[in-house]
Design a protein around this motif. Structure first.
Motif, PDB file in Angstrom:
ATOM      1  N   UNK A  15      53.600  57.654  48.137  1.00  0.00           N
ATOM      2  CA  UNK A  15      53.467  57.962  46.707  1.00  0.00           C
ATOM      3  C   UNK A  15      53.039  56.422  45.971  1.00  0.00           C
ATOM      4  N   UNK A  16      53.700  55.469  46.431  1.00  0.00           N
ATOM      5  CA  UNK A  16      53.186  54.191  45.748  1.00  0.00           C
ATOM      6  C   UNK A  16      51.622  53.828  46.214  1.00  0.00           C
ATOM      7  N   UNK A  17      51.464  53.888  47.403  1.00  0.00           N
ATOM      8  CA  UNK A  17      50.214  53.714  48.138  1.00  0.00           C
ATOM      9  C   UNK A  17      49.221  54.494  47.472  1.00  0.00           C
ATOM     10  N   UNK A  18      49.406  55.771  47.033  1.00  0.00           N
ATOM     11  CA  UNK A  18      48.412  56.650  46.438  1.00  0.00           C
ATOM     12  C   UNK A  18      48.059  56.164  45.103  1.00  0.00           C
ATOM     13  N   UNK A  19      49.070  56.021  44.394  1.00  0.00           N
ATOM     14  CA  UNK A  19      49.292  55.530  42.902  1.00  0.00           C
ATOM     15  C   UNK A  19      48.376  54.534  42.830  1.00  0.00           C
ATOM     16  N   UNK A  20      48.463  53.370  43.537  1.00  0.00           N
ATOM     17  CA  UNK A  20      47.917  51.944  43.375  1.00  0.00           C
ATOM     18  C   UNK A  20      46.226  52.282  43.802  1.00  0.00           C
ATOM     19  N   UNK A  21      45.979  53.148  44.758  1.00  0.00           N
ATOM     20  CA  UNK A  21      44.737  53.442  45.187  1.00  0.00           C
ATOM     21  C   UNK A  21      44.020  54.249  44.253  1.00  0.00           C
ATOM     22  N   UNK A  22      44.743  55.198  43.431  1.00  0.00           N
ATOM     23  CA  UNK A  22      43.833  55.735  42.297  1.00  0.00           C
ATOM     24  C   UNK A  22      43.572  54.862  41.216  1.00  0.00           C
ATOM     25  N   UNK A  23      44.681  54.125  40.544  1.00  0.00           N
ATOM     26  CA  UNK A  23      44.429  53.321  39.828  1.00  0.00           C
ATOM     27  C   UNK A  23      43.258  52.339  39.927  1.00  0.00           C
ATOM     28  N   UNK A  24      43.152  51.780  41.304  1.00  0.00           N
ATOM     29  CA  UNK A  24      41.980  50.985  41.598  1.00  0.00           C
ATOM     30  C   UNK A  24      40.903  51.541  41.555  1.00  0.00           C
ATOM     31  N   UNK A  25      40.919  52.877  41.826  1.00  0.00           N
ATOM     32  CA  UNK A  25      39.350  53.637  41.702  1.00  0.00           C
ATOM     33  C   UNK A  25      38.887  53.664  40.416  1.00  0.00           C
ATOM     34  N   UNK A  26      39.731  53.582  39.192  1.00  0.00           N
ATOM     35  CA  UNK A  26      39.263  53.742  38.084  1.00  0.00           C
ATOM     36  C   UNK A  26      39.395  52.242  37.369  1.00  0.00           C
ATOM     37  N   UNK A  27      39.710  51.230  38.551  1.00  0.00           N
ATOM     38  CA  UNK A  27      39.409  49.794  37.799  1.00  0.00           C
ATOM     39  C   UNK A  27      40.701  49.537  36.816  1.00  0.00           C
ATOM     40  N   UNK A  28      41.905  49.945  37.156  1.00  0.00           N
ATOM     41  CA  UNK A  28      42.921  49.963  36.272  1.00  0.00           C
ATOM     42  C   UNK A  28      43.991  49.077  36.901  1.00  0.00           C
ATOM     43  N   UNK A  47      59.052  61.935  22.856  1.00  0.00           N
ATOM     44  CA  UNK A  47      58.608  62.777  23.608  1.00  0.00           C
ATOM     45  C   UNK A  47      58.714  62.172  25.184  1.00  0.00           C
ATOM     46  N   UNK A  48      59.332  63.208  26.028  1.00  0.00           N
ATOM     47  CA  UNK A  48      59.333  62.641  27.271  1.00  0.00           C
ATOM     48  C   UNK A  48      59.074  63.979  28.048  1.00  0.00           C
ATOM     49  N   UNK A  49      57.628  63.768  28.714  1.00  0.00           N
ATOM     50  CA  UNK A  49      56.844  64.910  29.691  1.00  0.00           C
ATOM     51  C   UNK A  49      57.100  64.414  30.997  1.00  0.00           C
ATOM     52  N   UNK A  50      57.882  65.146  31.901  1.00  0.00           N
ATOM     53  CA  UNK A  50      58.156  64.485  33.140  1.00  0.00           C
ATOM     54  C   UNK A  50      57.211  65.620  34.029  1.00  0.00           C
ATOM     55  N   UNK A  51      56.560  64.880  34.945  1.00  0.00           N
ATOM     56  CA  UNK A  51      55.683  65.725  35.900  1.00  0.00           C
ATOM     57  C   UNK A  51      56.327  65.146  37.367  1.00  0.00           C
ATOM     58  N   UNK A  52      56.586  66.035  38.080  1.00  0.00           N
ATOM     59  CA  UNK A  52      57.060  65.943  39.449  1.00  0.00           C
ATOM     60  C   UNK A  52      56.103  66.211  40.408  1.00  0.00           C
ATOM     61  N   UNK A  53      55.544  65.172  40.909  1.00  0.00           N
ATOM     62  CA  UNK A  53      54.467  65.583  41.925  1.00  0.00           C
ATOM     63  C   UNK A  53      53.934  64.100  42.415  1.00  0.00           C
ATOM     64  N   UNK A  54      52.470  64.120  43.158  1.00  0.00           N
ATOM     65  CA  UNK A  54      52.343  62.877  43.514  1.00  0.00           C
ATOM     66  C   UNK A  54      50.851  62.493  42.939  1.00  0.00           C
ATOM     67  N   UNK A  55      50.382  61.299  42.828  1.00  0.00           N
ATOM     68  CA  UNK A  55      49.075  60.936  42.347  1.00  0.00           C
ATOM     69  C   UNK A  55      47.808  61.490  42.541  1.00  0.00           C
ATOM     70  N   UNK A  56      47.822  61.808  43.873  1.00  0.00           N
ATOM     71  CA  UNK A  56      46.499  62.350  44.355  1.00  0.00           C
ATOM     72  C   UNK A  56      46.257  63.756  43.698  1.00  0.00           C
ATOM     73  N   UNK A  57      47.119  64.399  43.053  1.00  0.00           N
ATOM     74  CA  UNK A  57      46.860  65.839  42.610  1.00  0.00           C
ATOM     75  C   UNK A  57      47.228  65.999  41.045  1.00  0.00           C
ATOM     76  N   UNK A  58      47.616  64.817  40.530  1.00  0.00           N
ATOM     77  CA  UNK A  58      47.735  64.785  38.947  1.00  0.00           C
ATOM     78  C   UNK A  58      47.519  63.336  38.153  1.00  0.00           C
TER      79      UNK A  58
END
Length: 906
Positions: A15-28, A47-58
């Motif tokens: 999860x953490x690896x995918x999140x950092x990889x996705x952020x890096x793609x957008x130069x974030x 407001x607290x909107x919780x998404x249960x999932x993984x970065x690669x899909x959302x």
């Protein structure tokens, strides 16, 4: 597990690896860790909107959530980051989150630990079913979401329903959208299907061996009908769920089709057999034809799938947010995993269609079909859940509809639905497209996020008790209590009329004499005493009646509720005070113009003697208007001092009549002269919280019917160039700050002169008449809902959608229409209501009495039409006005519509 251990585990996860990889793609920037101690009262309602999932899909969904509601979109990979608590309402559970990745408006992410845990206001399940990835640190419990009190988005049940090929095919038929001829064999199905539809045949098979003869017979009849229609191929889909196997067969090969169906039954699956839809053949492209001949390679036959992403908007409408295509070889099933996404326009140009109007027509056709399907699906969900109580059931807010573009015998194009994607898969597919088109990041899910935010805010507002000061005359404010019921808000109405029509419609009605505005201080204390004596809990206080703006401010102050100061309410109520506040404002900013630039010169007239010599102070012609009041009652254009004195005496005579409350203002009879500002009229409806403008909606008004100033026509969205619209919003911001307004929904009126905006007046409450309905229809934003939130101290998260349509309307008045519209057979109110119900017009009733001889001209009702463009709407409205006699010698509608001109550039 303690927080330190949890963080270490998270950092080692996929999860953490995918999140950092996705952020890096957008130069974030990379995710930052922090702990939030949130013990102050001001942060409870958030407001607290919780998404249960993984970065690669959302990830695109979460980043867009951060833009629309900074800090309000939370991503969790595991149920271990959440906890449930019992509530006081039956078996319902409160969901709280103690650890999450949060997103801000700039794309920054934070790994937050919340102390205490935050209450979840919206929950959606996008957890992957792919066990190989093991992104979620604990398997999802399917019963987890069944007893939650908060609104739900994607759930296991909604995924199963949308994956049901037969159910979605039936609902596509209900939407009157084209689909392939379908034969379904249901093996021991427990799901009842209402399948009395043409082109859909459902056969129940209880016993595999005994059913083979039935299968052969039904297949023979079905294939024979396909061959009779000239169809050459058949598709066999094993498994009712969308994840099943798909095979293709010649329609002549009945034995092969039979074998595939029986093999599916051996696997204890239900099977669908359907006609194969041929994709529109591409037109010849000269340079490609030359290349094929020169190289000696014949290109394979190509096919294309078209996916429309359609979302529910915050107020229950449907909106296609994007249309994406995938091109591949015709000998295989096309889906997002084996095609590269391109836009509809790119696909059609590649296919040889280069006519712009033709491409726009195809897009409009696909859009209409997809929106109709989601509309039918939404109604199905409501019926499915009608036995359940409460307003926050799971709602499907996004689906993907897959089409094949075909060519008919008459050379017309049609889009045939071949499948529907569930919400989870659709969101994942949008991310695939947006990763390749970073400039479109979040655009596909923008309406979905707006809906998530809206449902969260509804949840926070549920059960709140709002003190409403004044219910207005008759039933003209009934939209307030109707909306309150829809939003589960309890209205405590205080009004002087013991027989008010809303007395039985609201949660609590209190009769109290609040009309004498000269004693607002005493009345405010009396109102507060009544509230406390009756033991009522009040979460917010507001008014939609112009007379009670100052009283409402005083009550808010006494009850320590969010609202404007009494000083600010008085300044915007008194038109002289308003203009003086602008002229005397000493605020200087290098960023914004000085507020005095928006003021108009005024001259006070308390008695007839004040008229004499007024031409030395103000230029004639000028506008004579009451200091208090609304709707342009008692406002006249006067050309000189003599005409001014005559009009002043006439208005005073009416105001002083004991049996007449002509202006219904009760504030006083003072009047003043205002400089006439030459230009077009405009209204700006704004949403303010803590001194900041969160949203602004601009409407254009038609020319006045001199010497009166009652509204003649109106238009939304505005026809002004964008820079002029921004000039109006800047002027609004400066004017409301000058008078001191901070919290609420207000209407500000301007004249756009050759030198810029000039303020006409500030209404310290939300606009009346049809404007709330218009903003709802055009921008899918309910300003009354936002007013409820602000009154209760809840910060609205509002991001209006792009305009959905063009509205143009005219006001029918007592002097111009009472006689004509009261004659039977032309256009009585009953006839216009019928036209409204048939969709020909948009009818908004205002005054039930058709009295021609009123002391002042009054609006009777408003008639409008909807169009795709300004020119189309003008043409439709003019035809309607001529048909029903609204246009006459006194009321030249064509002239009133003349300022509404469509821009010829973007």
């Amino acid at each position: 597990m303690d927080h330190c251990s949890l963080l270490e585990e998270v950092k080692k996860s996929q999860f953490w690896h995918d999140l950092q990889q996705g952020l890096g793609f957008y130069n974030l920037p990379e995710t930052v860790e922090r702990t939030q101690n949130r013990r102050t009262k001001s942060t409870i309602e958030e407001i607290t909107m919780v998404v249960l999932g993984e970065p690669l899909t959302c990830l695109n969904l979460c980043l867009e959530g951060g833009k629309q509601c900074p800090g309000g979109m939370l991503l969790v990979p595991s149920l271990t980051w959440l906890q449930k608590e019992p509530t006081n309402e039956g078996d319902m559970q409160t969901l709280r989150v103690h650890t999450a990745v949060t997103f801000d408006s700039c794309g920054r992410t934070f790994l937050d630990i919340f102390t205490p845990p935050r209450r979840v206001t919206y929950f959606t399940n996008l957890a992957t079913d792919d066990e190989k990835r093991k992104v979620c640190m604990r398997s999802y419990n399917v019963d987890f979401e069944k007893d939650l009190e908060c609104p739900l988005g994607v759930t296991q049940d909604s995924i199963k329903s949308l994956d049901d090929r037969i159910l979605t095919r039936i609902l596509v038929a209900d939407a009157d959208v084209a689909f392939p001829d379908t034969l379904a064999f249901l093996y021991r199905s427990r799901m009842p299907y209402n399948h009395e539809r043409s082109n859909i045949y459902v056969v129940a098979i209880e016993n595999k061996e005994d059913g083979k003869e039935k299968i052969n017979k039904e297949l023979a009849a079905f294939i024979s009908s396909l061959l009779g229609k000239g169809m050459k191929k058949v598709v066999v889909k094993v498994g009712v769920r969308a994840s099943g196997k798909v095979t293709y067969h010649s329609a002549q090969d009945q034995a092969g089709v039979y074998s595939a169906v029986c093999q599916g039954l051996d696997e204890r699956e239900s099977i669908i057999v359907e006609a194969f839809c041929e994709t529109l053949k591409p037109s010849p492209v000269p340079h490609l034809d030359y290349e094929e001949q020169a190289v000696g390679i014949k290109s394979k036959d190509l096919s294309c799938t078209i996916r429309a992403v359609v979302c529910c908007t915050p107020n229950g409408n449907q909106l296609v947010s994007d249309i994406v295509c995938g091109v591949g070889h015709a000998d295989r099933t096309l889906h997002c995993d084996n095609t590269l996404p391109v836009s509809l326009e790119s696909f059609l140009v590649q296919w040889g269609l280069q006519d712009r109007s033709q491409i726009e027509n195809i897009r409009s056709m696909i859009t209409k079909k997809a929106e109709d399907i989601l509309h039918v699906w939404t109604k199905y969900e409501v019926c499915m859940n009608k036995e359940k109580s409460g307003g926050f059931l799971a709602e499907t807010s996004i689906i993907g509809v897959n089409f094949v573009l075909t060519e008919q015998e008459d050379k017309r194009y049609d889009a045939v639905v071949v499948s529907v994607n569930n919400s989870k898969k659709t969101i994942a597919n949008t991310q695939t497209y947006e990763f390749q088109n970073p400039t479109k990041l979040g655009s596909c899910v923008r309406p979905l996020v707006a809906t998530m935010v809206n449902r969260s805010q509804r949840f926070l507002l549920q059960g709140k008790q709002i003190l409403l000061i004044g219910g207005g005359e008759g039933v003209n404010k009934k939209f307030v209590w109707e909306a309150a019921e829809n939003y589960f808000v309890k209205i405590i109405l205080i009004d002087p009329d013991p027989n008010h029509s809303a007395a039985k419609c609201v949660y609590k009605f209190i009769q109290c004499d609040i009309e004498d505005v000269s004693h607002d201080d005493e009345i405010a204390k009396r109102v507060v005493q009544i509230i406390r004596t009756q033991g009522l809990v009040v979460d917010g206080c507001m008014t939609v009646v112009d007379e009670y703006v100052p009283l409402t401010a005083l009550v808010c102050k006494e009850l320590c509720l969010l609202g404007n100061t009494p000083e600010a309410a008085t300044k915007c109520k008194n038109k002289i005070f308003t203009q003086k506040a602008l002229m005397e404002n000493a605020t200087s900013s290098s960023f914004l113009p000085n507020p005095h630039l928006y003021a108009v010169k005024i001259h006070e007239i308390d008695r007839p003697e004040d008229v004499k010599g007024s031409s030395n102070h103000i230029q004639y012609p000028a506008i004579l208007k009451p200091v208090y009041g609304s709707s342009s009652f008692g406002v006249y254009l006067v050309k000189d001092e003599k005409e001014c004195l005559k009009s002043f005496d006439a208005v005073q005579k009416i105001l002083k009549a004991e049996d007449e409350k002509a202006l219904v203002i009760c504030n006083g009879n003072e009047m003043h002269l205002a400089e006439y500002a030459l230009g077009t009229r405009h209204g700006v409806d704004i949403v303010m919280f803590r001194g900041k403008i969160l949203a602004a909606f601009i409407s254009d008004c038609g020319p006045s019917r001199f010497p009166l100033f009652i509204e003649t026509s109106s238009c939304m969205p505005s026809c002004l160039p964008l820079d002029k619209q921004r000039q109006l919003v800047t002027a609004t911001q400066q004017c409301v700050r000058a008078v001191g307004l901070t919290d609420g929904v207000y209407n500000i009126e301007f004249k756009m002169t050759p030198t810029g905006p000039k303020l006409t007046e500030i209404n310290g409450r939300m606009s009346g008449y049809h404007y709330r309905n218009w903003i709802l229809a055009v921008f899918d934003t309910d300003i009354l809902f936002l007013n409820f939130l602000i009154a209760c101290g809840i910060r609205p998260s509002v991001r209006p959608l792009e305009p959905r349509c063009q509205l143009i309307g005219v006001m029918c008045t007592t002097t111009a229409h009472a006689k004509a519209l009261s004659r039977p057979g032309i256009a009585t109110a009953e006839i216009l209501v019928e036209a409204h119900e048939e969709g020909e017009i948009i009818f908004f009733p205002i005054e039930p009495n058709l009295e021609e001889k009123e002391p002042f001209e009054k609006p009777l009702f408003h008639v409008a039409v909807k169009g795709k463009s300004v020119n189309e709407a003008k043409k439709k409205l003019l035809a309607v006005c001529r048909k029903y006699g609204i246009e006459n010698q006194q009321y030249p509608v064509e002239r009133f519509l003349s300022p509404f001109v469509e821009l010829s550039w973007p």
